[in-house]
Design a protein around this motif. Structure first.
Motif, PDB file in Angstrom:
ATOM      1  N   PHE A   1       8.413   8.527  -2.406  1.00 17.86           N
ATOM      2  CA  PHE A   1       6.996   8.509  -2.048  1.00 17.86           C
ATOM      3  C   PHE A   1       6.254   9.796  -2.365  1.00 17.86           C
ATOM      4  CE2 PHE A   1       8.880   5.275   0.675  1.00 17.86           C
ATOM      5  CZ  PHE A   1       7.933   4.262   0.660  1.00 17.86           C
ATOM      6  N   SER A   2       6.937  10.911  -2.328  1.00 22.64           N
ATOM      7  CA  SER A   2       6.288  12.207  -2.396  1.00 22.64           C
ATOM      8  C   SER A   2       5.426  12.374  -3.645  1.00 22.64           C
ATOM      9  CB  SER A   2       7.352  13.317  -2.343  1.00 22.64           C
ATOM     10  OG  SER A   2       6.737  14.584  -2.352  1.00 22.64           O
TER      11      SER A   2
ATOM     12  N   LYS B   1       0.507  -1.442   9.230  1.00 22.33           N
ATOM     13  CA  LYS B   1      -0.122  -0.163   9.556  1.00 22.33           C
ATOM     14  C   LYS B   1       0.915   0.939   9.728  1.00 22.33           C
ATOM     15  CE  LYS B   1      -3.442   1.923  12.761  1.00 22.33           C
ATOM     16  NZ  LYS B   1      -4.364   1.664  13.909  1.00 22.33           N
ATOM     17  N   GLU B   2       2.002   0.642  10.422  1.00 23.97           N
ATOM     18  CA  GLU B   2       3.048   1.641  10.624  1.00 23.97           C
ATOM     19  C   GLU B   2       3.737   1.995   9.316  1.00 23.97           C
ATOM     20  OE1 GLU B   2       4.009   3.429  13.406  1.00 23.97           O
ATOM     21  OE2 GLU B   2       2.091   2.637  14.090  1.00 23.97           O
ATOM     22  N   ILE B   3       3.966   0.990   8.472  1.00 19.26           N
ATOM     23  CA  ILE B   3       4.625   1.237   7.181  1.00 19.26           C
ATOM     24  C   ILE B   3       3.757   2.119   6.291  1.00 19.26           C
ATOM     25  CG2 ILE B   3       5.279   0.097   5.019  1.00 19.26           C
ATOM     26  CD1 ILE B   3       6.366  -2.201   6.746  1.00 19.26           C
ATOM     27  N   ILE B   4       2.469   1.839   6.277  1.00 20.56           N
ATOM     28  CA  ILE B   4       1.540   2.653   5.481  1.00 20.56           C
ATOM     29  C   ILE B   4       1.532   4.092   5.969  1.00 20.56           C
ATOM     30  CG2 ILE B   4      -0.923   3.005   4.979  1.00 20.56           C
ATOM     31  CD1 ILE B   4      -1.141  -0.121   5.050  1.00 20.56           C
ATOM     32  N   GLN B   5       1.524   4.270   7.284  1.00 22.50           N
ATOM     33  CA  GLN B   5       1.545   5.620   7.847  1.00 22.50           C
ATOM     34  C   GLN B   5       2.855   6.324   7.543  1.00 22.50           C
ATOM     35  OE1 GLN B   5      -1.129   7.215   9.311  1.00 22.50           O
ATOM     36  NE2 GLN B   5       0.266   8.962   9.009  1.00 22.50           N
ATOM     37  N   MET B   6       3.959   5.585   7.585  1.00 25.60           N
ATOM     38  CA  MET B   6       5.260   6.156   7.243  1.00 25.60           C
ATOM     39  C   MET B   6       5.266   6.667   5.810  1.00 25.60           C
ATOM     40  SD  MET B   6       7.660   3.313   9.122  1.00 25.60           S
ATOM     41  CE  MET B   6       9.146   3.754   8.248  1.00 25.60           C
ATOM     42  N   ALA B   7       4.669   5.881   4.898  1.00 22.71           N
ATOM     43  CA  ALA B   7       4.610   6.287   3.488  1.00 22.71           C
ATOM     44  C   ALA B   7       3.806   7.573   3.328  1.00 22.71           C
ATOM     45  CB  ALA B   7       4.000   5.164   2.655  1.00 22.71           C
ATOM     46  N   LYS B   8       2.710   7.671   4.056  1.00 22.54           N
ATOM     47  CA  LYS B   8       1.887   8.878   3.967  1.00 22.54           C
ATOM     48  C   LYS B   8       2.565  10.069   4.633  1.00 22.54           C
ATOM     49  CE  LYS B   8      -2.570   6.573   3.446  1.00 22.54           C
ATOM     50  NZ  LYS B   8      -3.960   6.425   3.941  1.00 22.54           N
TER      51      LYS B   8
ATOM     52  N   LEU C   1       5.529  -1.037 -14.449  1.00 20.59           N
ATOM     53  CA  LEU C   1       5.655   0.097 -13.547  1.00 20.59           C
ATOM     54  C   LEU C   1       7.084   0.204 -13.014  1.00 20.59           C
ATOM     55  CD1 LEU C   1       2.365  -0.368 -11.478  1.00 20.59           C
ATOM     56  CD2 LEU C   1       2.820   1.423 -13.181  1.00 20.59           C
ATOM     57  N   PRO C   2       7.508   1.393 -12.627  1.00 25.54           N
ATOM     58  CA  PRO C   2       8.839   1.549 -12.020  1.00 25.54           C
ATOM     59  C   PRO C   2       8.921   0.793 -10.695  1.00 25.54           C
ATOM     60  CG  PRO C   2       7.943   3.687 -12.667  1.00 25.54           C
ATOM     61  CD  PRO C   2       6.823   2.699 -12.786  1.00 25.54           C
ATOM     62  N   TYR C   3      10.079   0.185 -10.451  1.00 24.79           N
ATOM     63  CA  TYR C   3      10.372  -0.490  -9.182  1.00 24.79           C
ATOM     64  C   TYR C   3      11.389   0.353  -8.441  1.00 24.79           C
ATOM     65  CZ  TYR C   3      12.556  -3.875  -6.001  1.00 24.79           C
ATOM     66  OH  TYR C   3      13.078  -4.515  -4.899  1.00 24.79           O
ATOM     67  N   ARG C   4      11.082   0.672  -7.170  1.00 23.79           N
ATOM     68  CA  ARG C   4      11.999   1.498  -6.394  1.00 23.79           C
ATOM     69  C   ARG C   4      12.175   0.928  -4.991  1.00 23.79           C
ATOM     70  NH1 ARG C   4      12.718   3.141 -10.734  1.00 23.79           N
ATOM     71  NH2 ARG C   4      12.623   5.284 -11.545  1.00 23.79           N
ATOM     72  N   GLU C   5      13.378   1.123  -4.438  1.00 21.41           N
ATOM     73  CA  GLU C   5      13.634   0.798  -3.038  1.00 21.41           C
ATOM     74  C   GLU C   5      13.314   2.049  -2.223  1.00 21.41           C
ATOM     75  OE1 GLU C   5      14.452  -1.940  -1.542  1.00 21.41           O
ATOM     76  OE2 GLU C   5      14.927  -3.257  -3.223  1.00 21.41           O
ATOM     77  N   GLY C   6      12.229   2.007  -1.462  1.00 23.77           N
ATOM     78  CA  GLY C   6      11.786   3.185  -0.750  1.00 23.77           C
ATOM     79  C   GLY C   6      12.048   3.172   0.744  1.00 23.77           C
ATOM     80  N   PHE C   7      12.541   2.032   1.253  1.00 24.00           N
ATOM     81  CA  PHE C   7      12.790   1.922   2.691  1.00 24.00           C
ATOM     82  C   PHE C   7      14.239   1.546   2.958  1.00 24.00           C
ATOM     83  CE2 PHE C   7       8.232   0.991   2.364  1.00 24.00           C
ATOM     84  CZ  PHE C   7       7.717   1.869   3.306  1.00 24.00           C
ATOM     85  N   VAL C   8      14.830   2.198   3.948  1.00 28.19           N
ATOM     86  CA  VAL C   8      16.156   1.827   4.439  1.00 28.19           C
ATOM     87  C   VAL C   8      15.949   1.024   5.713  1.00 28.19           C
ATOM     88  CG1 VAL C   8      18.368   2.643   5.302  1.00 28.19           C
ATOM     89  CG2 VAL C   8      17.209   3.874   3.458  1.00 28.19           C
TER      90      VAL C   8
END
Length: 288
Positions: free
Chosen positions: A68-69, A87-94, A29-36
């Motif tokens: 993420f989109s 929990k906060e990270i999951i919500q941020m992703a959504k 699977l692709p690996y991506r840096e999604g958080f700063v």
């Protein structure tokens, strides 16, 4: 097992990067840096108070919508303790458009306190305590939660050194290697480690009377306690977060409890005035 097709693997920086990269390679699977990551925010794990930890997660990490989109995301973290960060990270992703979020932990479920030197929270604060994986996923807001298994974790270590045959896995299985940890001791330890106890300990440094300490505990439960003191000697408020780093004059205690107190400040000013008076007197004597 859940029949979910994952689009991308994203680590929670920084400690899970190695595991996430290996996982992405194994799954193809692709690996991506999604958080700063904001480097000027302290460790949320050790911050006293659920509200403070929750707010500082948002300050510490920013999700990049492009990664993420409209994607089914597999987030990888080193562990899940209280679940506040997760929990906060999951919500941020959504919030930035992830269709589904699968959360993978490199550690097995942490369900018990540590008594050998790590200041772990009480069992009731641990999100995995007396919960199944489906219940944990619901509590965190994830579509699926995946944990490393304890036998596989042990096996991964013994592969490096076959002479190692026993480990302290007490936070995972509740079996303490010294064999002398009783329930009454755990209950006492949990009382000392509770968030209210931490607030009271910090309040002692401000010389507050008992009724004010009780008030702080109530305010803490309402999420009103954060950094700094303002107004009166007992009123706490949250410090605003600036964009500049410590070298540019920003408060280097961003994200950490500020132990400055009115009493200490007054004492410091009195000392400065006394030194000035003494200096002035010395100059007058020399001129005479």
């Amino acid at each position: 097992e859940k029949n979910i097709k994952v689009d991308v693997v994203i680590p929670v920086p920084d400690t899970s990067r190695v595991s996430a990269l290996e996982l992405a390679q194994r799954l193809g699977l692709p690996y991506r840096e999604g958080f700063v990551k904001n480097r000027y925010v302290g460790r949320t794990f050790i911050m006293p108070g659920q509200q403070m930890r929750k707010k500082n997660v948002r300050r510490k990490l920013n999700a990049m919508a492009l990664e993420f989109s409209e994607k089914v995301v597999l987030l990888v973290d080193d562990s899940i303790v209280r679940g506040t960060t997760s929990k906060e990270i999951i919500q941020m992703a959504k919030d930035v458009g992830a269709k589904k979020v699968i959360f993978a932990s490199c550690a097995p479920p942490i369900r018990y306190s540590n008594v050998y030197g790590i200041d772990m929270p009480s069992r009731n604060e641990l999100v995995a305590y007396e919960r199944s994986e489906d219940e944990i996923a619901k509590a965190l807001g994830a579509d699926v939660v995946i944990y490393q298994t304890l036998p596989d974790l042990i096996n991964s270590v013994t592969q490096l050194n076959s002479e190692l045959t026993r480990f302290d896995c007490s936070v995972f299985d509740g079996v303490y290697v010294t064999g002398d940890v009783q329930e009454d001791y755990l209950a006492h330890l949990e009382q000392l480690r509770s968030d209210n106890a931490k607030i009271k300990t910090m309040s002692m440094g401000m010389s507050l009377p008992p009724e004010q300490i009780a008030s702080l505990s109530k305010d803490h439960a309402r999420g009103r306690i954060a950094n700094g003191i303002n107004g009166g000697p007992y009123e706490l408020h949250e410090e605003p977060l600036g964009c500049s780093g410590p070298m540019n004059g920003a408060d280097d205690t961003v994200g950490l409890f500020n132990s400055w107190s009115v009493a200490a400040s007054e004492k410091s000013r009195e000392g400065s005035r006394a030194r000035s008076d003494i200096g002035g007197l010395g100059g007058f004597t020399a001129a005479q």
